[in-house]
Design a protein around this motif. Structure first.
Motif, PDB file in Angstrom:
ATOM      1  N   LYS A 112     -18.569 -38.151 -34.099  1.00 42.54           N
ATOM      2  CA  LYS A 112     -19.193 -38.768 -32.644  1.00 42.54           C
ATOM      3  C   LYS A 112     -20.595 -39.281 -32.900  1.00 42.54           C
ATOM      4  O   LYS A 112     -21.155 -38.835 -33.841  1.00 42.54           O
ATOM      5  N   ASP A 167     -18.219 -38.194 -26.036  1.00 41.89           N
ATOM      6  CA  ASP A 167     -18.882 -39.008 -27.258  1.00 41.89           C
ATOM      7  C   ASP A 167     -20.063 -37.937 -27.664  1.00 41.89           C
ATOM      8  O   ASP A 167     -20.581 -38.500 -29.070  1.00 41.89           O
ATOM      9  N   ALA A 169     -21.833 -35.393 -29.734  1.00 37.28           N
ATOM     10  CA  ALA A 169     -21.766 -34.847 -31.210  1.00 37.28           C
ATOM     11  C   ALA A 169     -22.805 -33.447 -31.180  1.00 37.28           C
ATOM     12  O   ALA A 169     -22.060 -32.487 -31.472  1.00 37.28           O
TER      13      ALA A 169
END
Length: 380
Positions: A112, A167, A169
């Motif tokens: 991501k 999305d 990370a």
């Protein structure tokens, strides 16, 4: 005319020597150094153990490529990760480099690209670290930033929760925002981050470039919170004045950094590693850390006893901020003229960052000089 770029607002003092907490300029004037290279000279200037190890190592080996095995790096990595959730280390040359490595590792491991950071944070001045930093003044004039960072208000659980999506990370933060004004994370916010990371499978990156290696009275500042970071970055005080940075990560992240994914020419060189090993062996001693905490309580107690109620004292260990609620530029200049070196953390905050080896007598002397600069009667 100077042959140097003008990217630093340099003070008109040429410091030529130092011992412990005291430095001397080229005119022979002495100063109490309560900047310590911005939290770098953790054991004081010219500490005998550091001088000795530099002499010893310099006669054996200064540099060898990371193409070769390094038992010395292995030893330092083991020391830094002992009794933590971390299992592996990557060594580099600075905090910004360590943060760049952390950003790459988080994105590589998760697949991501979004990393959440916070307003008033500071993560460095390289391009990725600058984009991660939550201060617009750092970014001005450099064009579009990397789009992978999402900046939200610090200590605002609702804003953080609203910023989370598939999305993300990692969440990247400082436990105490040093450059941003010495703002501490609240217990509620730390709990929120810990819960989000656990429930959503998001990595937690803690930037301990300024707060790590004993600066806040424990090995790492996150140890005083509910956070259990997957990645942590170190620099500044790690080398006691010699350039070195480090990124620590958990075992789950090991496979993401295989050969060729990241590297450095000078990182983890024998001189830097030997100095850092000496530094942490001194600082990670329980008695040493307890003494840092005692000195912290002493400084904060003295400051709260003399400062007006309009001022606010913040911080932990020997990372202390005095929010004067007004511009402190003149105060810092007057303290310097009196023989005390301190540094700003934003326009209204005086930051105190003495060596961890500072004495109670030096603390008393510094508070006296500071109170004079602030035009406050001192009881010292």
């Amino acid at each position: 005319m100077s042959f140097l770029f003008n990217n630093y607002s340099r003070r008109p003092i040429h410091i030529v020597s130092g011992k412990g907490t005291v430095v001397k300029d080229d005119k022979g004037k002495e100063y109490l150094d309560f900047i310590s290279g911005i939290a770098v000279v953790s054991l004081g200037h010219a500490h005998p153990a550091i001088v000795d190890i530099i002499k010893e190592q310099s006669e054996k080996l200064w540099h060898v490529s990371n193409l070769f095995e390094s038992p010395e790096q292995e030893k330092l990595a083991e020391t830094l990760t002992k009794d933590t959730q971390f299992s592996h280390a990557f060594f580099c040359n600075s905090g910004a480099e360590a943060n760049e490595a952390a950003i790459k590792l988080a994105r590589k491991h998760t697949g991501k690209h979004v990393i959440i950071t916070f307003e008033q944070s500071f993560h460095g001045r390289t391009f990725g670290a600058m984009a991660a930093t939550g201060q617009e003044k750092i970014k001005q004039g450099f064009g579009p930033m990397l789009e992978s960072f999402r900046t939200v208000p610090f200590n605002d659980p609702a804003a953080l929760i609203a910023a989370i999506d598939d999305d993300v990370a990692a969440i990247m933060l400082e436990v105490i925002q040093g450059e941003g004004g010495v703002h501490e994370i609240t217990s509620e916010f730390a709990d929120t981050i810990a819960e989000i990371c656990k429930s959503k499978g998001i990595l937690c990156i803690v930037d301990e470039v300024q707060t790590g290696v004993g600066r806040t009275g424990t090995r790492y500042a996150y140890e005083q919170t509910s956070l259990v970071p997957d990645i942590m970055t170190l620099a500044k005080g790690l080398g006691g004045g010699f350039p070195i940075g480090a990124m620590l990560g958990t075992a789950e992240l090991f496979d993401a950094f295989g050969p060729g994914t990241h590297g450095t020419t000078f990182g983890g060189n024998p001189l830097a590693v030997s100095v850092a090993q000496t530094v942490v062996e001194h600082i990670f001693d329980c008695t040493f850390l307890e003494e840092v905490q005692r000195k912290s309580d002493y400084v904060i107690g003295k400051l709260q006893g003399i400062l007006p109620t309009t001022y606010e004292v913040r911080g932990k260990g020997l990372l202390i901020g005095i929010d004067c609620k007004e511009d402190v530029t003149t105060f810092i200049r007057e303290a310097e003229e009196a023989g005390l070196l301190v540094v700003q953390a934003g326009p209204s905050v005086i930051r105190l960052l003495p060596p961890l080896t500072v004495t109670v007598g030096e603390i008393d002397q510094a508070i006296g000089l500071l109170s004079s600069a602030l035009q406050i009667p001192s009881t010292i």
